[in-house]
Design a protein around this motif. Structure first.
Motif, PDB file in Angstrom:
ATOM      1  N   UNK A 246      14.792  23.806  79.582  1.00 62.32           N
ATOM      2  CA  UNK A 246      15.968  23.262  80.267  1.00 62.32           C
ATOM      3  C   UNK A 246      17.021  22.978  79.196  1.00 62.32           C
ATOM      4  N   UNK A 247      18.232  23.451  79.448  1.00 66.21           N
ATOM      5  CA  UNK A 247      19.310  23.260  78.478  1.00 66.21           C
ATOM      6  C   UNK A 247      20.583  22.811  79.169  1.00 66.21           C
ATOM      7  N   UNK A 248      21.290  21.913  78.504  1.00 67.69           N
ATOM      8  CA  UNK A 248      22.637  21.552  78.940  1.00 67.69           C
ATOM      9  C   UNK A 248      23.543  21.868  77.752  1.00 67.69           C
ATOM     10  N   UNK A 249      24.368  22.895  77.895  1.00 67.11           N
ATOM     11  CA  UNK A 249      25.197  23.348  76.771  1.00 67.11           C
ATOM     12  C   UNK A 249      26.663  23.137  77.140  1.00 67.11           C
ATOM     13  N   UNK A 250      27.351  22.335  76.359  1.00 67.04           N
ATOM     14  CA  UNK A 250      28.789  22.088  76.596  1.00 67.04           C
ATOM     15  C   UNK A 250      29.581  22.568  75.385  1.00 67.04           C
ATOM     16  N   UNK A 251      30.535  23.470  75.637  1.00 69.32           N
ATOM     17  CA  UNK A 251      31.363  23.985  74.536  1.00 69.32           C
ATOM     18  C   UNK A 251      30.530  24.613  73.425  1.00 69.32           C
ATOM     19  N   UNK A 252      29.408  25.215  73.804  1.00 72.85           N
ATOM     20  CA  UNK A 252      28.575  25.903  72.811  1.00 72.85           C
ATOM     21  C   UNK A 252      27.562  24.999  72.113  1.00 72.85           C
ATOM     22  N   UNK A 253      27.642  23.676  72.371  1.00 75.85           N
ATOM     23  CA  UNK A 253      26.710  22.734  71.716  1.00 75.85           C
ATOM     24  C   UNK A 253      25.680  22.229  72.726  1.00 75.85           C
ATOM     25  N   UNK A 254      24.436  22.138  72.270  1.00 77.76           N
ATOM     26  CA  UNK A 254      23.352  21.695  73.163  1.00 77.76           C
ATOM     27  C   UNK A 254      23.397  20.166  73.276  1.00 77.76           C
ATOM     28  N   UNK A 255      23.624  19.683  74.516  1.00 77.55           N
ATOM     29  CA  UNK A 255      23.665  18.228  74.742  1.00 77.55           C
ATOM     30  C   UNK A 255      22.308  17.699  75.176  1.00 77.55           C
ATOM     31  N   UNK A 256      21.511  18.555  75.804  1.00 79.29           N
ATOM     32  CA  UNK A 256      20.210  18.118  76.323  1.00 79.29           C
ATOM     33  C   UNK A 256      19.270  19.312  76.261  1.00 79.29           C
ATOM     34  N   UNK A 257      18.053  19.074  75.779  1.00 74.71           N
ATOM     35  CA  UNK A 257      17.075  20.177  75.716  1.00 74.71           C
ATOM     36  C   UNK A 257      15.690  19.663  76.071  1.00 74.71           C
ATOM     37  N   UNK A 258      14.992  20.417  76.884  1.00 76.06           N
ATOM     38  CA  UNK A 258      13.572  20.166  77.149  1.00 76.06           C
ATOM     39  C   UNK A 258      12.825  21.483  76.958  1.00 76.06           C
ATOM     40  N   UNK A 259      11.731  21.405  76.194  1.00 76.32           N
ATOM     41  CA  UNK A 259      10.892  22.584  75.974  1.00 76.32           C
ATOM     42  C   UNK A 259       9.452  22.157  76.249  1.00 76.32           C
ATOM     43  N   UNK A 260       8.884  22.682  77.335  1.00 75.09           N
ATOM     44  CA  UNK A 260       7.497  22.344  77.671  1.00 75.09           C
ATOM     45  C   UNK A 260       6.664  23.624  77.645  1.00 75.09           C
ATOM     46  N   UNK A 261       5.418  23.477  77.185  1.00 78.64           N
ATOM     47  CA  UNK A 261       4.569  24.654  76.960  1.00 78.64           C
ATOM     48  C   UNK A 261       3.291  24.570  77.786  1.00 78.64           C
ATOM     49  N   UNK A 262       2.873  25.726  78.303  1.00 77.15           N
ATOM     50  CA  UNK A 262       1.601  25.817  79.017  1.00 77.15           C
ATOM     51  C   UNK A 262       0.722  26.878  78.376  1.00 77.15           C
ATOM     52  N   UNK A 263      -0.578  26.804  78.656  1.00 78.93           N
ATOM     53  CA  UNK A 263      -1.520  27.812  78.158  1.00 78.93           C
ATOM     54  C   UNK A 263      -1.887  27.655  76.697  1.00 78.93           C
ATOM     55  N   UNK A 264      -1.378  26.611  76.054  1.00 78.69           N
ATOM     56  CA  UNK A 264      -1.609  26.468  74.609  1.00 78.69           C
ATOM     57  C   UNK A 264      -2.236  25.133  74.223  1.00 78.69           C
ATOM     58  N   UNK A 265      -2.370  24.217  75.180  1.00 78.95           N
ATOM     59  CA  UNK A 265      -2.856  22.875  74.840  1.00 78.95           C
ATOM     60  C   UNK A 265      -3.670  22.307  76.001  1.00 78.95           C
ATOM     61  N   UNK A 266      -4.490  21.302  75.731  1.00 78.72           N
ATOM     62  CA  UNK A 266      -5.314  20.728  76.802  1.00 78.72           C
ATOM     63  C   UNK A 266      -4.508  19.932  77.820  1.00 78.72           C
ATOM     64  N   UNK A 267      -3.220  19.767  77.582  1.00 80.26           N
ATOM     65  CA  UNK A 267      -2.350  19.160  78.590  1.00 80.26           C
ATOM     66  C   UNK A 267      -1.025  19.914  78.553  1.00 80.26           C
ATOM     67  N   UNK A 268      -0.235  19.821  79.617  1.00 78.31           N
ATOM     68  CA  UNK A 268       1.110  20.407  79.535  1.00 78.31           C
ATOM     69  C   UNK A 268       1.800  19.778  78.329  1.00 78.31           C
ATOM     70  N   UNK A 269       2.345  20.609  77.460  1.00 79.88           N
ATOM     71  CA  UNK A 269       2.725  20.161  76.121  1.00 79.88           C
ATOM     72  C   UNK A 269       4.236  20.139  75.966  1.00 79.88           C
ATOM     73  N   UNK A 270       4.769  18.954  75.776  1.00 79.80           N
ATOM     74  CA  UNK A 270       6.211  18.882  75.538  1.00 79.80           C
ATOM     75  C   UNK A 270       6.461  19.018  74.049  1.00 79.80           C
ATOM     76  N   UNK A 271       7.276  19.991  73.661  1.00 79.49           N
ATOM     77  CA  UNK A 271       7.540  20.195  72.248  1.00 79.49           C
ATOM     78  C   UNK A 271       8.791  19.417  71.850  1.00 79.49           C
ATOM     79  N   UNK A 272       8.579  18.181  71.436  1.00 75.94           N
ATOM     80  CA  UNK A 272       9.725  17.370  71.004  1.00 75.94           C
ATOM     81  C   UNK A 272      10.316  17.931  69.712  1.00 75.94           C
ATOM     82  N   UNK A 273       9.483  18.583  68.920  1.00 80.31           N
ATOM     83  CA  UNK A 273       9.988  19.171  67.667  1.00 80.31           C
ATOM     84  C   UNK A 273      11.014  20.260  67.982  1.00 80.31           C
ATOM     85  N   UNK A 274      10.725  21.092  68.980  1.00 75.54           N
ATOM     86  CA  UNK A 274      11.681  22.145  69.368  1.00 75.54           C
ATOM     87  C   UNK A 274      12.956  21.515  69.929  1.00 75.54           C
ATOM     88  N   UNK A 275      12.779  20.478  70.744  1.00 73.42           N
ATOM     89  CA  UNK A 275      13.955  19.818  71.341  1.00 73.42           C
ATOM     90  C   UNK A 275      14.859  19.220  70.269  1.00 73.42           C
TER      91      UNK A 275
END
Ligand SMILES: Cc1cc2nc3c(=O)[nH]c(=O)nc-3n(C[C@H](O)[C@H](O)[C@H](O)COP(=O)(O)OP(=O)(O)OC[C@H]3O[C@@H](n4cnc5c(N)ncnc54)[C@H](O)[C@@H]3O)c2cc1C
Ligand code: SF4
Length: 326
Positions: A246-275
């Motif tokens: 999920x991305x919110x991009x204003x004027x080319x700059x990312x204001x909000x980002x969510x990156x969640x991963x499946x199939x790679x961890x024992x729980x749905x994995x939110x990648x705060x490092x990517x965000x």
């Protein structure tokens, strides 16, 4: 054959009372997962509390523009308003199982479905998740579909839900009801537990509690999203890697980002490092690549699944590129 009691409570209060009365009572909703597990001897509930007749299958719009979706809402196609406001949810649901299963399967059941590790589902194999302390057959067996993030020496299974990955990226809250009608909400990120030393403790529900609904906050205009699921075949397969972006991009700059991963961890994995790599950055190829690198940085593959680390990077890049409309 193991005998068990079966009840169809008339309301939520009765369901909670029945669940609270026995340590091994279990909710059954659509039954698409639990019935198989009981039949195969993986689960042995003393009492099945069938909540399928309760009025928890509707979606209700909230005054702030968010939505509350009942725990018995099917995984089947969403109505047009939900699809329009939460396209990520619609994409994730449509990527799962088959139309027949999606019609039976419910939101609550999808979130708490059992892992697809073959050793968990075959009682003749050792499995700490099924039989605490018995060992983990996957560690010396085929680990090709297993996790690369969040594992422990006791369990390396992945969580199989597509829905839960989308809900992570949408900042969902899971509403629970328990004994005495006590209600509480927990962020989706706190619903599933990492295995640690106790892989059999899979989620944060207390004894007697059930999921009543899932709440999604309103999505501000201009927010874009994409659900990417990479699997062995084009349909009717669980994710090898999935990404909800999920991305919110204003004027080319990312204001909000969510990156969640499946199939790679024992729980749905939110990648705060990517965000972190994305938030405040210009949405360039370099930023997308840095986010993908960050998402995979802590990955520790099993003997048979090193391929998942590179696949994870590529899927994150592609999902962000799609979400960013680039
Ligand atoms: C062939 C096949 C392919 C599939 N492919 C996919 C896929 O690609 N992606 C995907 O995400 N899923 C997939 N699934 C899994 C499917 O989505 C789940 O079986 C389904 O969502 C479970 O929902 P249910 O209502 O039938 O749950 P049930 O089987 O009734 O219950 C599942 C678990 O949830 C618990 N539970 C159910 N409702 C509640 C509640 N309200 N509160 C507390 N606990 C509750 C039960 O006690 C049980 O432990 C597949 C399943 C099959 C059989
Ligand atoms: S990976 Fe987890 S679910 Fe699979 S056998 Fe090991 S303990 Fe059981």
């Amino acid at each position: 054959m193991r005998l068990f009691h079966y009840s169809r409570p008339r309301d939520v209060a009765e369901a909670v009372t029945l669940l609270s009365a026995e340590p091994d009572a279990r909710v059954v909703a659509g039954g698409t997962d639990l019935v198989t597990l009981v039949r195969d001897g993986v689960r042995a509930p003393s009492h099945l509390v069938d909540i399928g007749g309760l009025p928890l299958d509707e979606a209700e719009w909230l005054p702030d523009g968010g939505v509350r979706i009942g725990a018995l809402h099917p995984n089947a196609p969403l109505d047009s308003a939900l699809r329009e406001r939460y396209p990520l949810l619609a994409q994730a649901l449509a990527s799962g199982a088959s139309p027949q299963i999606r019609n039976m399967a419910t939101f609550g059941g999808n979130l708490l479905q059992g892992v697809r590790c073959p050793y968990f589902r075959l009682p003749e194999y050792a499995c700490n998740r099924r039989d605490p302390g018995s060992g983990c057959a996957a560690l010396d067996g085929d680990s090709s579909h297993h996790a690369v993030l969040g594992t422990s020496s006791r369990c390396v299974a992945v969580h199989p839900s597509d829905l839960a990955v989308a809900l992570q990226a949408l900042d969902a809250t899971v509403r629970l009801v328990g004994r005495g009608g006590r209600r509480r909400g927990i962020p989706i990120d706190e619903l599933h537990r990492l295995p640690g030393n106790t892989p059999h403790r899979e989620h944060a529900l207390r004894h007697g509690e059930l999921i009543e609904s899932v709440e999604l906050p309103a999505q501000p205009k201009g927010r874009r999203s994409h659900y990417l699921k990479f699997r062995d075949r084009a349909s009717f397969a669980f994710a090898l890697v999935s990404v909800a972006a999920v991305l919110d991009v204003r004027g080319g700059t990312v204001r909000h980002a969510r990156v969640a991963l499946g199939g790679v961890a024992p729980k749905p994995w939110r990648s705060r490092a990517a965000e972190r790599e994305l938030t405040g950055a210009r949405l360039t190829d370099a930023a997308v690549t840095a986010a993908a690198e960050a998402a995979a940085a802590e990955a520790r593959p099993q003997p048979d699944n090193a391929y998942k680390v590179e696949l994870l990077r590529r899927c994150v890049r592609r999902a962000l590129t799609e979400a960013g409309g680039r």
